[in-house]
Design a protein around this motif. Structure first.
Motif, PDB file in Angstrom:
ATOM      1  N   ILE A  27     -62.515   0.484  32.554  1.00 20.14           N
ATOM      2  CA  ILE A  27     -63.561  -0.531  32.345  1.00 20.14           C
ATOM      3  C   ILE A  27     -64.400  -0.195  31.120  1.00 20.14           C
ATOM      4  O   ILE A  27     -64.716  -1.070  30.296  1.00 20.14           O
ATOM      5  N   ARG A  28     -64.770   1.072  30.973  1.00 22.49           N
ATOM      6  CA  ARG A  28     -65.572   1.478  29.823  1.00 22.49           C
ATOM      7  C   ARG A  28     -64.801   1.258  28.515  1.00 22.49           C
ATOM      8  O   ARG A  28     -65.359   0.783  27.526  1.00 22.49           O
ATOM      9  N   GLU A  29     -63.500   1.598  28.528  1.00 19.25           N
ATOM     10  CA  GLU A  29     -62.701   1.427  27.320  1.00 19.25           C
ATOM     11  C   GLU A  29     -62.565  -0.044  26.956  1.00 19.25           C
ATOM     12  O   GLU A  29     -62.648  -0.412  25.780  1.00 19.25           O
ATOM     13  N   ARG A  30     -62.357  -0.914  27.977  1.00 13.97           N
ATOM     14  CA  ARG A  30     -62.272  -2.349  27.700  1.00 13.97           C
ATOM     15  C   ARG A  30     -63.598  -2.888  27.175  1.00 13.97           C
ATOM     16  O   ARG A  30     -63.614  -3.736  26.264  1.00 13.97           O
ATOM     17  N   PHE A  74     -60.323   4.149  36.927  1.00 10.52           N
ATOM     18  CA  PHE A  74     -60.782   2.759  36.903  1.00 10.52           C
ATOM     19  C   PHE A  74     -62.044   2.604  36.056  1.00 10.52           C
ATOM     20  O   PHE A  74     -62.159   1.691  35.235  1.00 10.52           O
ATOM     21  N   ILE A  75     -62.984   3.516  36.238  1.00 14.21           N
ATOM     22  CA  ILE A  75     -64.231   3.465  35.458  1.00 14.21           C
ATOM     23  C   ILE A  75     -63.952   3.687  33.973  1.00 14.21           C
ATOM     24  O   ILE A  75     -64.518   3.001  33.105  1.00 14.21           O
ATOM     25  N   ASP A  76     -63.069   4.637  33.670  1.00  9.76           N
ATOM     26  CA  ASP A  76     -62.722   4.876  32.263  1.00  9.76           C
ATOM     27  C   ASP A  76     -62.064   3.649  31.643  1.00  9.76           C
ATOM     28  O   ASP A  76     -62.322   3.317  30.480  1.00  9.76           O
ATOM     29  N   SER A  88     -58.467   8.115  41.072  1.00  8.87           N
ATOM     30  CA  SER A  88     -58.278   6.681  40.834  1.00  8.87           C
ATOM     31  C   SER A  88     -59.591   6.021  40.421  1.00  8.87           C
ATOM     32  O   SER A  88     -59.620   5.164  39.526  1.00  8.87           O
ATOM     33  N   ARG A  89     -60.684   6.422  41.065  1.00 14.22           N
ATOM     34  CA  ARG A  89     -61.989   5.848  40.720  1.00 14.22           C
ATOM     35  C   ARG A  89     -62.385   6.203  39.293  1.00 14.22           C
ATOM     36  O   ARG A  89     -62.867   5.347  38.538  1.00 14.22           O
ATOM     37  N   ARG A  90     -62.167   7.437  38.915  1.00 16.57           N
ATOM     38  CA  ARG A  90     -62.492   7.844  37.550  1.00 16.57           C
ATOM     39  C   ARG A  90     -61.638   7.085  36.539  1.00 16.57           C
ATOM     40  O   ARG A  90     -62.142   6.646  35.490  1.00 16.57           O
TER      41      ARG A  90
END
Length: 403
Positions: free
Chosen positions: A157-160, A153-155, A149-151
């Protein structure tokens, strides 16, 4: 695989050390009480070896480690903790799959290993070691799901962030392109108009220099006035490109219909008869509409001067019609280059393109084309008010008729 090999070596070391311990002896925790047998050492080594491939084949490694753990639980009990391999494999599966699958495989693994240890193992079913298997497998599944889930979420955020950056760059490029087009259009309007007048007056001066020097002086005076006006408008246009800290840009107001008489006089002085009819006495159009109307008339008369022929005449009409301002420029020219104004391949057309772009940007309509019987017609409709601001009972005119 190098990282996984190191992890497998560490797991093997921990399993071997743990197999020598007697946590709950008569005298507390003791060591070297139950040395692992050959089968236990083999199972621990095989379980650690499977962990080397946990990233490449997580499901296969989980199945193999669970099978080895069951064999160890049935034969020797939890003295040799081969279940540690199954815990690591379950974490890997949970970290690489989705949440529903993690729940299902986690429950199956927890129930299966704990049930085998309680029912078929040598220890009593209520032994803490059996409960430890349940706890460790449950924590492995939960930890793997949390990491996944953390990965994600980070992906996300990075994509946005990347998408927002691309959007900002595209918006900046679009605005730069629009500004470049607007400046190019203004420069074309200024240069084409004044240079055409300078060219005509210079030709007149050269033609009458010897026989009529007074008329030549007058023509040269017009050349001087036209060039001065061109320089002034170029300076005002280029002033828009100044950066912060540059000298202050000129404060001369932008041209509009208030300077229409001066504009027409420059063409009359160049030898082009121009008649003006105005029906906008009480109109105060917005600045953008005022500038666009001036530029449209300027470009249309410049095209008449350049393409209509020597004996052409022009008529300019500026009329308020409801919520719109209608501009019409007619000429009766019949020169050979009468069609060049609408043909980019023959050196014209760019002024008409800029004219249409100006009108479209304001929500109006513009048409330009030959007249029936000869000549050329430019007709533009510019909205100056909305339906609420206009006369009661009237609706905005979205388009005009074309000749």
């Amino acid at each position: 695989m190098a990282v996984d090999a190191i992890l497998a070596a560490v797991a093997l070391f921990c399993m071997v050390i743990g197999s020598f311990a007697e946590p709950y002896g008569e005298h507390g925790s003791t060591w070297n009480v139950h040395a692992p047998g050959n089968l236990s050492l083999t199972l621990m080594g095989a379980g650690a070896a499977t962990l080397v491939f946990r990233r490449r084949a997580p499901w296969t490694v989980l199945a193999a480690s669970c099978a080895l753990s069951i064999v160890e639980l049935v034969t020797s009990g939890p003295r040799a903790p081969v279940v540690m391999c199954a815990v690591i494999a379950l974490y890997t599966v949970a970290a690489t799959t989705n949440r529903p699958t993690t729940w299902r495989i986690g429950l199956v693994t927890m129930a299966g290993l704990t049930g085998v240890a309680m029912l078929a193992g040598p220890l009593p079913w209520y032994a803490q070691e059996n409960l430890g298997i349940f706890a460790w497998t449950g924590m492995a599944a939960a930890a793997g799901d949390a990491v996944r889930s953390r990965r994600a979420f980070i992906d996300a955020i990075r994509e946005r962030a990347e998408r927002a950056e691309r959007t900002r760059e595209e918006e900046a490029r679009r605005r730069v392109a629009e500004e470049r087009l607007r400046i190019a259009r203004d420069l074309h309007d200024v240069v084409a108009h004044h240079i055409a007048l300078v060219n005509v007056q210079a030709g007149v001066a050269a033609h009458v220099m010897d026989k009529r020097p007074d008329q030549a002086k007058e023509a040269l005076a017009h050349v001087r006035d036209a060039s001065r006006s061109a320089l002034g408008e170029l300076r005002a246009t280029v002033g828009l490109l100044r950066q912060t800290g540059d000298p202050e840009a000129p404060t001369e107001p932008a041209p509009g219909l208030g300077r229409l008489d001066d504009l027409v006089d420059t063409f009359r002085n160049a030898g082009l008869p121009v008649d003006v009819a105005r029906g906008d006495a009480d109109l105060s159009p917005p600045a953008a509409v005022d500038l666009a109307a001036y530029r449209i008339i300027q470009e249309a008369l410049t095209n008449v001067q350049k393409h209509a022929g020597e004996h052409a005449k022009a008529e300019v009409s500026v009329v308020r019609v409801g919520p719109n301002l209608e501009i019409t420029v007619l000429d009766d020219g019949a020169g050979e280059d009468a069609q060049a104004a609408d043909d980019p391949d023959r050196g014209g057309g760019h002024g008409l393109i800029g004219m249409r772009e100006r009108v479209s940007a304001l929500g109006g309509r513009c048409s330009a084309g030959p007249r029936y019987g000869g000549g050329f017609r430019v007709h533009a409709i510019l909205p100056v008010t909305t339906a609420k601001q206009g006369d009661r009972g009237q609706t905005p005119v979205k388009g005009g008729t074309t000749a």
